[in-house]
Design a protein around this motif. Structure first.
Motif, PDB file in Angstrom:
ATOM      1  N   ALA A  49      31.198 -23.186  56.141  1.00 35.62           N
ATOM      2  CA  ALA A  49      29.944 -22.531  56.404  1.00 35.62           C
ATOM      3  C   ALA A  49      28.718 -23.690  55.854  1.00 35.62           C
ATOM      4  O   ALA A  49      28.861 -24.359  55.328  1.00 35.62           O
ATOM      5  N   VAL A  73      30.005 -20.938  61.162  1.00 38.56           N
ATOM      6  CA  VAL A  73      30.673 -20.291  60.050  1.00 38.56           C
ATOM      7  C   VAL A  73      32.294 -20.153  60.618  1.00 38.56           C
ATOM      8  O   VAL A  73      32.297 -19.348  61.602  1.00 38.56           O
ATOM      9  N   ALA A  88      26.091 -19.512  62.955  1.00 40.34           N
ATOM     10  CA  ALA A  88      25.643 -19.046  61.823  1.00 40.34           C
ATOM     11  C   ALA A  88      24.085 -18.581  61.993  1.00 40.34           C
ATOM     12  O   ALA A  88      23.619 -17.555  60.976  1.00 40.34           O
TER      13      ALA A  88
END
Length: 113
Positions: A49, A73, A88
């Protein structure tokens, strides 16, 4: 070996506790990017991430709009074993699992001992 969580347990998450690769996490998904009927929360094992500052700094993911990359992510689903990727910018953030409360504690209140 994958972590095991039992029916009736309550999982406790923290949005401020630092997470790292391998942690069980709750992805808090933005509702505008969900299909009808999809759950806003996703409990998985974190593989990769962007830095937590991605969500905490003013402008969030907007600062990456003109960049040559898209922050992603990646998480692992345990059953069946599968890797899932999320944009994300489609998430409010990542919350780390910090505790599990057993069903006996939830149903009867906190006990001594």
């Amino acid at each position: 070996m994958a972590p095991e969580y039992l029916p009736g347990q309550a999982l406790v998450f923290s949005k401020s506790e630092p997470w790292q690769t391998g942690d069980p996490v709750l992805l808090f998904r933005r509702p505008e990017f969900l299909a009808p009927g999809e759950n806003q929360f996703c409990f998985k094992q974190l593989l990769s991430a962007p830095s937590p500052s991605f969500w905490s700094q003013p402008g969030g993911g907007a600062r990456h709009a003109r960049a040559n990359f898209k922050p992603l992510v990646m998480v692992r689903m345990w059953n069946p074993l599968h890797v899932i990727t999320f944009d994300a910018e489609h998430l409010y953030g990542i919350h780390k699992l910090v505790g599990v409360v057993g069903a006996d504690k939830l149903a009867g209140g906190v006990t001594n001992g």
